[in-house]
Design an enzyme around this catalytic site. Structure first.
Site, PDB file in Angstrom:
ATOM      1  N   ASP A  96       0.693  -1.329   0.119  1.00 18.21           N
ATOM      2  CA  ASP A  96      -0.028   0.000   0.129  1.00 18.21           C
ATOM      3  C   ASP A  96       0.740   1.158   0.106  1.00 18.21           C
ATOM      4  O   ASP A  96       1.972   1.273   0.408  1.00 18.21           O
ATOM      5  CB  ASP A  96      -0.871  -0.232   1.286  1.00 18.21           C
ATOM      6  CG  ASP A  96      -2.295   1.057   1.216  1.00 18.21           C
ATOM      7  OD1 ASP A  96      -2.368   1.438   0.031  1.00 18.21           O
ATOM      8  OD2 ASP A  96      -2.696   1.190   2.312  1.00 18.21           O
ATOM      9  N   ARG A 138      -0.889   8.968  -9.978  1.00 16.00           N
ATOM     10  CA  ARG A 138      -1.063   7.878  -9.183  1.00 16.00           C
ATOM     11  C   ARG A 138      -0.307   6.555 -10.043  1.00 16.00           C
ATOM     12  O   ARG A 138       0.687   5.846  -9.230  1.00 16.00           O
ATOM     13  CB  ARG A 138      -2.240   7.323  -8.862  1.00 16.00           C
ATOM     14  CG  ARG A 138      -3.053   8.529  -7.920  1.00 16.00           C
ATOM     15  CD  ARG A 138      -4.435   7.872  -7.614  1.00 16.00           C
ATOM     16  NE  ARG A 138      -4.568   6.648  -6.865  1.00 16.00           N
ATOM     17  CZ  ARG A 138      -4.203   6.521  -5.762  1.00 16.00           C
ATOM     18  NH1 ARG A 138      -4.153   7.388  -4.823  1.00 16.00           N
ATOM     19  NH2 ARG A 138      -4.376   5.388  -5.145  1.00 16.00           N
ATOM     20  N   GLU A 174     -12.122  -4.946  -4.738  1.00 14.20           N
ATOM     21  CA  GLU A 174     -12.728  -3.542  -4.399  1.00 14.20           C
ATOM     22  C   GLU A 174     -11.940  -2.547  -5.407  1.00 14.20           C
ATOM     23  O   GLU A 174     -12.365  -1.602  -5.238  1.00 14.20           O
ATOM     24  CB  GLU A 174     -12.656  -3.445  -2.897  1.00 14.20           C
ATOM     25  CG  GLU A 174     -13.485  -3.919  -1.992  1.00 14.20           C
ATOM     26  CD  GLU A 174     -13.215  -5.500  -1.923  1.00 14.20           C
ATOM     27  OE1 GLU A 174     -12.040  -5.655  -1.939  1.00 14.20           O
ATOM     28  OE2 GLU A 174     -13.926  -6.320  -1.721  1.00 14.20           O
ATOM     29  N   ASN A 175     -10.804  -2.639  -5.950  1.00 14.40           N
ATOM     30  CA  ASN A 175     -10.005  -1.600  -6.644  1.00 14.40           C
ATOM     31  C   ASN A 175     -10.942  -1.584  -7.703  1.00 14.40           C
ATOM     32  O   ASN A 175     -10.506  -0.348  -8.327  1.00 14.40           O
ATOM     33  CB  ASN A 175      -8.562  -2.298  -6.828  1.00 14.40           C
ATOM     34  CG  ASN A 175      -7.748  -2.241  -5.747  1.00 14.40           C
ATOM     35  OD1 ASN A 175      -6.786  -2.930  -5.378  1.00 14.40           O
ATOM     36  ND2 ASN A 175      -7.890  -1.342  -4.882  1.00 14.40           N
ATOM     37  N   TRP A 176     -11.684  -2.155  -8.234  1.00 15.48           N
ATOM     38  CA  TRP A 176     -12.629  -1.714  -9.589  1.00 15.48           C
ATOM     39  C   TRP A 176     -13.245  -0.380  -9.233  1.00 15.48           C
ATOM     40  O   TRP A 176     -13.591   0.426 -10.239  1.00 15.48           O
ATOM     41  CB  TRP A 176     -13.414  -3.004  -9.983  1.00 15.48           C
ATOM     42  CG  TRP A 176     -12.679  -4.252 -10.357  1.00 15.48           C
ATOM     43  CD1 TRP A 176     -12.713  -5.443  -9.682  1.00 15.48           C
ATOM     44  CD2 TRP A 176     -12.371  -4.573 -11.539  1.00 15.48           C
ATOM     45  NE1 TRP A 176     -12.276  -6.218 -10.197  1.00 15.48           N
ATOM     46  CE2 TRP A 176     -11.847  -5.914 -11.267  1.00 15.48           C
ATOM     47  CE3 TRP A 176     -12.020  -3.889 -12.689  1.00 15.48           C
ATOM     48  CZ2 TRP A 176     -11.227  -6.511 -12.536  1.00 15.48           C
ATOM     49  CZ3 TRP A 176     -11.316  -4.550 -13.766  1.00 15.48           C
ATOM     50  CH2 TRP A 176     -11.010  -5.805 -13.741  1.00 15.48           C
ATOM     51  N   ARG A 229     -11.776   2.250  -8.484  1.00 19.71           N
ATOM     52  CA  ARG A 229     -11.041   3.534  -8.633  1.00 19.71           C
ATOM     53  C   ARG A 229     -11.415   4.060 -10.462  1.00 19.71           C
ATOM     54  O   ARG A 229     -11.898   3.256 -10.847  1.00 19.71           O
ATOM     55  CB  ARG A 229      -9.404   2.840  -8.789  1.00 19.71           C
ATOM     56  CG  ARG A 229      -9.333   2.593  -7.260  1.00 19.71           C
ATOM     57  CD  ARG A 229      -7.634   2.026  -7.288  1.00 19.71           C
ATOM     58  NE  ARG A 229      -7.635   1.733  -5.833  1.00 19.71           N
ATOM     59  CZ  ARG A 229      -6.211   2.133  -5.151  1.00 19.71           C
ATOM     60  NH1 ARG A 229      -5.250   2.346  -5.730  1.00 19.71           N
ATOM     61  NH2 ARG A 229      -6.322   1.589  -3.851  1.00 19.71           N
TER      62      ARG A 229
END
Ligand code: FPP
Length: 243
Positions: free
Chosen positions: A21, A34, A68-70, A72
């Site tokens: 992270d 990013r 869960e990163n979808w 973004r």
């Protein structure tokens, strides 16, 4: 194939799992997008993998992309997917030649066909290796993994291959993505956040945790060594009383 120093007895962690992270904050601190941080983070993976044999780490599992990163932005998600492809293309030969066996865990359904093909090739080309087992969690979520495992288990019950009364703590792990891996001894999360974010929920029941402030792109082999040494001084009781 390189010699395997991990056959020597040692008291460090055999399986280390890492929540990598802090890439975004690392990039933002430099006034960069990013994705710049994710690229810097990808470069760290190699240093950490290379450090594993010397530290007696046989299994390394890294959290590359969560279910869960979808959520973004489309730009970040697309950039990460293209980074994974480029990384696999660039690293396959080195990983294969250096004795690293690579596996992917997670649900492949949402991944694009080209990425899946590259993942399959990398798994195949490194399948005979045994120096370090690198597992990349990609579109992985612990709850999703348990749900998919339960579905497979239920199918076996429905087909008459498994009796409900025979289901115990040893049964479900045989249906998890990690079925061939030992549980992690040490889970590290970088960047100062103290949560596990749906990573290896079942498998980390008795893992030791290290939450460190370092942002992932700044993480070094020296820091991994320090954490492994600190692990060696912990007493793991697994619910029992000291001997
Ligand atoms: C979390 O940092 C990091 C990710 C969601 C992606 C991890 C991916 C890599 C390290 C890239 C390379 C991986 C491989 C296997 C080649 P964050 O974006 O949540 O950082 P922040 O909390 O500072 O925003």
């Amino acid at each position: 194939m390189p010699a395997d120093p991990q056959n020597e007895p040692h008291c460090g962690p055999r399986h280390v799992a890492i929540i990598m992270d802090g890439n975004g904050r690392w990039a933002q601190a430099r006034g960069r997008p990013r994705l710049y941080g994710h690229h810097a983070g990808a470069r760290r993976v190699r240093e950490v993998v290379e450090a594993c044999p010397g530290l007696g780490i046989k299994y390394l599992t890294i959290f590359a992309f969560s279910t869960e990163n979808w959520k973004r932005t489309q730009v970040e998600v697309a950039g990460l997917m293209s980074l994974f492809k480029r990384y696999i293309i660039k690293e396959t030969r080195t990983l294969a030649q250096n004795g690293i066996r690579v596996r992917f865990i997670g649900d492949r359904v949402r991944l694009d066909a080209k990425l899946i093909e590259l993942m399959d090739t990398l798994e195949r080309e490194t399948a005979e290796n045994d120096l370090v087992h690198l597992t990349v969690a990609l579109n992985y979520g612990g709850r999703d993994e348990v749900a998919r495992a339960t579905k497979r288990l239920a199918r076996d019950v429905a087909a008459g291959n498994l009796r409900p009364e025979d289901v115990d703590e040893e049964t479900l792990p045989r249906y998890l993505d990690t079925r061939v891996l030992p549980d992690p001894d040490l889970v590290i999360r970088t960047s100062g956040e103290a949560r596990i974010s749906n990573f290896l929920l079942w498998q980390s029941a008795y893992s030791e945790y290290e939450f460190i402030d370092t942002l992932w792109p700044d993480f070094t082999a020296a820091e991994l060594e320090r954490l492994c040494k600190s692990f060696g001084s912990r007493e793991r009781r697994f619910g029992a009383v000291p001997a």
